[in-house]
Motif scaffolding. Structure first.
Motif, PDB file in Angstrom:
ATOM      1  N   LEU A   1       0.660  -1.334  -0.390  1.00  0.00           N
ATOM      2  CA  LEU A   1      -0.039  -0.284  -0.456  1.00  0.00           C
ATOM      3  C   LEU A   1       1.182   1.257   0.373  1.00  0.00           C
ATOM      4  O   LEU A   1       0.731   2.015  -0.287  1.00  0.00           O
ATOM      5  CB  LEU A   1      -0.860   0.066   1.370  1.00  0.00           C
ATOM      6  N   ALA A   2       2.095   1.151   0.098  1.00  0.00           N
ATOM      7  CA  ALA A   2       2.765   2.368   0.250  1.00  0.00           C
ATOM      8  C   ALA A   2       3.819   2.573  -1.284  1.00  0.00           C
ATOM      9  O   ALA A   2       5.275   2.721  -0.732  1.00  0.00           O
ATOM     10  CB  ALA A   2       4.273   2.054   1.776  1.00  0.00           C
ATOM     11  N   ARG A   3       3.798   1.445  -1.904  1.00  0.00           N
ATOM     12  CA  ARG A   3       4.438   1.543  -2.730  1.00  0.00           C
ATOM     13  C   ARG A   3       5.493   1.223  -2.956  1.00  0.00           C
ATOM     14  O   ARG A   3       6.917   1.418  -3.427  1.00  0.00           O
ATOM     15  CB  ARG A   3       4.152   2.590  -4.138  1.00  0.00           C
ATOM     16  N   ALA A   4       5.945   0.319  -1.800  1.00  0.00           N
ATOM     17  CA  ALA A   4       7.558  -0.459  -1.886  1.00  0.00           C
ATOM     18  C   ALA A   4       7.422  -1.840  -1.983  1.00  0.00           C
ATOM     19  O   ALA A   4       6.413  -2.195  -1.683  1.00  0.00           O
ATOM     20  CB  ALA A   4       7.722  -0.125  -0.734  1.00  0.00           C
ATOM     21  N   GLY A   5       8.144  -2.592  -1.554  1.00  0.00           N
ATOM     22  CA  GLY A   5       9.010  -4.005  -2.229  1.00  0.00           C
ATOM     23  C   GLY A   5      10.223  -4.515  -1.823  1.00  0.00           C
ATOM     24  O   GLY A   5      11.054  -3.840  -1.455  1.00  0.00           O
ATOM     25  N   ARG A   6      10.384  -5.519  -1.113  1.00  0.00           N
ATOM     26  CA  ARG A   6      11.794  -6.002  -1.231  1.00  0.00           C
ATOM     27  C   ARG A   6      11.904  -7.254  -2.181  1.00  0.00           C
ATOM     28  O   ARG A   6      11.166  -8.153  -3.042  1.00  0.00           O
ATOM     29  CB  ARG A   6      11.182  -7.923   0.605  1.00  0.00           C
ATOM     30  N   VAL A   7      13.300  -7.731  -2.436  1.00  0.00           N
ATOM     31  CA  VAL A   7      14.370  -8.345  -3.749  1.00  0.00           C
ATOM     32  C   VAL A   7      14.636  -9.302  -2.684  1.00  0.00           C
ATOM     33  O   VAL A   7      15.728  -9.139  -1.918  1.00  0.00           O
ATOM     34  CB  VAL A   7      14.309  -6.978  -4.689  1.00  0.00           C
ATOM     35  N   ASP A   8      14.245 -10.393  -3.172  1.00  0.00           N
ATOM     36  CA  ASP A   8      15.002 -12.040  -2.726  1.00  0.00           C
ATOM     37  C   ASP A   8      15.683 -12.436  -4.473  1.00  0.00           C
ATOM     38  O   ASP A   8      14.720 -12.601  -5.420  1.00  0.00           O
ATOM     39  CB  ASP A   8      14.362 -12.874  -2.381  1.00  0.00           C
ATOM     40  N   ALA A   9      16.888 -12.901  -3.736  1.00  0.00           N
ATOM     41  CA  ALA A   9      17.682 -13.477  -4.855  1.00  0.00           C
ATOM     42  C   ALA A   9      16.717 -15.017  -5.098  1.00  0.00           C
ATOM     43  O   ALA A   9      16.189 -15.723  -3.972  1.00  0.00           O
ATOM     44  CB  ALA A   9      19.120 -13.997  -4.865  1.00  0.00           C
TER      45      ALA A   9
END
Length: 526
Positions: free
Chosen positions: A294-302
């Motif tokens: 909802l805050a327009r963010a995200g985490r990146v995993d390999a």
């Protein structure tokens, strides 16, 4: 067995660290145990002998075990192999070929950092028991640990062509604002209340303390309202989430090193240095929990082969596969593009193929089914016990109880519908250059970009309800990441065509194509 020629020992400061830590624990334990024994009437002489004698035994055993480990452990690094030897009563010798080494992780706990040492975990990138797939040097000097990391991964730089290296991402403290949006925030707030109760119980009867805490919360709720109490718990959880973010991501930096190695450094109290060879990389995954999304963010995993599952004292699985903490979506997309060496993945993610409306109907049914069940249970209880409540407590309370099922339905039904519609909108799949894309989820939306050449098989599932709706579920099997990435409730014709296009010829013998003779079709189905 003769000692390894040119072998090195672990750092002797490990013994000093164990002595200090065990000494502090032994003294504190001796004081507490001695006070308890004296208060129970035990003679002072017996108390001193038992308590301090026991403390000395514990201290001696701990330091002695660490001394034996230091004395008996040697390792040697040659141009071809890493050899580790433990020689005490029984001799054990392990040898790893350097061309099989895939990961070198360096970690240091706060106490290890105080003494200038670190632990080095060398992995082969193979599945199985950690004792067979990795070697741990605990502990070596901090300088030697980083030298070993560079030396052990040097073969990758020598074997691979030169690649552009540099910094792909660095910590931006504005990202800390996303930490309280995690689902852990209320849990951390509740844990803070429990911790206060536990500490207070040391100074009084635990039952009285717990009862007092509950009573205080009820009084606060009566005086200030339940919303205020909830806000207080959430505020405590938000502070805990921020502190956890600072500890985990302090000094974060993602670099691409010569030879095609991704290097992640982070950590305040416990420092972590994690390396990942790009030739083991099979894709990336953007993780977006509901609050963070909802805050327009995200985490990146390999998505990579040979990532350890954790459990060896080096943290959880996310410690080894997370390339970027929760950050603005534009930053996450840029990091994914840089890591995968794709020009731009944002266009592919916005142009995913939507799923049929039948998939939305299935999600609506799944969301409303538990709501209907709970409503039926509440209504049954109200009808069965309504008369008794009215007789004992009066009509006012009976009316309040009778309204509970309907209030629940008014609140729960719209929420369930919204979540179901959101789950449907999040469904999508597509192709982006060398990668296939699969997106799904609500509370934890996941967008996986999986290398098409890394897909080793397709699993096609179809329940009786999916068959009636003309849907099926595709599961891409790979040796990397979680091992399987699901594309649920896709149209039968479109789904099979997508799987065949994504990985040509993998499903060829099971697909009936126009112009094929019936005999050929029967043979392929067989």
């Amino acid at each position: 067995m003769s000692e390894l020629e040119g072998a090195e020992r672990l750092d002797r400061r490990m013994i000093t660290m164990t002595a200090v830590l065990t000494g502090v624990i032994a003294v504190v334990g001796a004081v507490v145990a001695g006070s308890a024994m004296i208060s129970s009437g035990t003679p002072a002489g017996v108390t001193m002998l038992a308590v301090f004698g026991g403390a000395l035994v514990v201290f001696g055993l701990s330091v002695g075990v660490d001394y034996i480990r230091w004395r008996a452990t040697t390792y040697r690094l040659s141009e071809e192999r890493l050899e580790l030897r433990f020689s005490f009563v029984l001799n054990r010798r392990r040898s790893l070929a350097r061309d099989r080494i895939r990961t070198v992780d360096v970690t240091a706990s706060p106490l290890q950092r105080l003494f200038g040492i670190a632990a080095v975990v060398i992995g082969t990138g193979q599945s199985g028991e950690s004792g067979e797939s990795e070697v741990k040097l605990d502990a070596v000097s901090r300088e030697r640990a980083h030298e070993l990391r560079r030396e052990l991964l040097r073969h990758a730089a020598d074997a691979e062509p030169h690649t552009d290296d540099g910094t792909l991402a660095e910590l931006d403290w504005r990202w800390a604002a996303y930490a309280p949006l995690s689902v852990l925030t209320p849990a951390l707030g509740a844990a803070a209340v429990g911790a206060v109760a536990n500490v207070a119980s040391w100074f009084g009867d635990s039952d009285d303390v717990v009862g007092s805490v509950v009573s205080d919360l009820l009084i606060a709720a009566a005086l200030f309202g339940y919303v205020t109490v909830v806000i207080g718990v959430l505020l405590a959880g938000a502070i805990g989430a921020l502190l956890l973010f600072v500890e985990m991501w302090w000094g974060y930096r993602l670099d691409r090193e010569p030879g095609g190695t991704l290097h992640v450094r982070r950590g305040l109290l416990t420092s972590r240095s994690i390396s990942l060879e790009e030739r083991r990389l099979r894709g990336a995954e953007i993780i977006e929990p509901l609050g963070v999304r909802l805050a327009r963010a995200g985490r990146v995993d390999a998505i990579a082969t040979g990532i350890r599952e954790g459990g060896t004292g080096q943290g959880e699985r996310t410690d080894h596969k997370t390339l970027l903490p929760a950050a603005p979506r534009a930053v996450a997309l840029r990091v994914v593009s840089d890591v995968l060496r794709e020009p731009d993945v944002s266009g592919a993610l916005t142009g995913l193929t939507p799923h049929p409306r039948a998939a939305r109907s299935r999600r609506l049914r799944w969301a409303l089914a538990p709501v209907t069940l709970v409503f039926a249970v509440l209504l049954t209880v109200e009808l069965a016990a309504g008369d008794q409540i009215a007789t004992r407590a009066g009509s006012a309370l009976a009316g309040l109880v009778a309204a509970v099922p309907w209030v629940f339905a008014v609140i729960a039904v719209p929420i369930a519908v919204l979540l179901a519609v959101d789950a449907y909108r999040n469904l999508g799949h597509g192709l982006s250059g060398r990668y296939l894309v699969a997106r799904r989820g609500v509370a934890r939306r996941s967008t996986a970009l999986v290398q098409r050449t890394g897909v080793i098989g397709w699993t096609v599932r179809q329940s009786i309800f999916q068959r009636r709706s003309g849907l099926l579920t595709l599961v891409a099997t790979t040796a990397a990441g979680s091992g399987a990435y699901t594309i649920p409730d896709v149209d039968v014709t479109e789904g099979v065509a997508f799987a065949d296009e994504a990985v040509p010829d993998l499903l060829a013998e099971f697909i009936e194509r126009p112009g094929e003779s019936p005999a050929t079709t029967v043979t392929r189905e067989r």
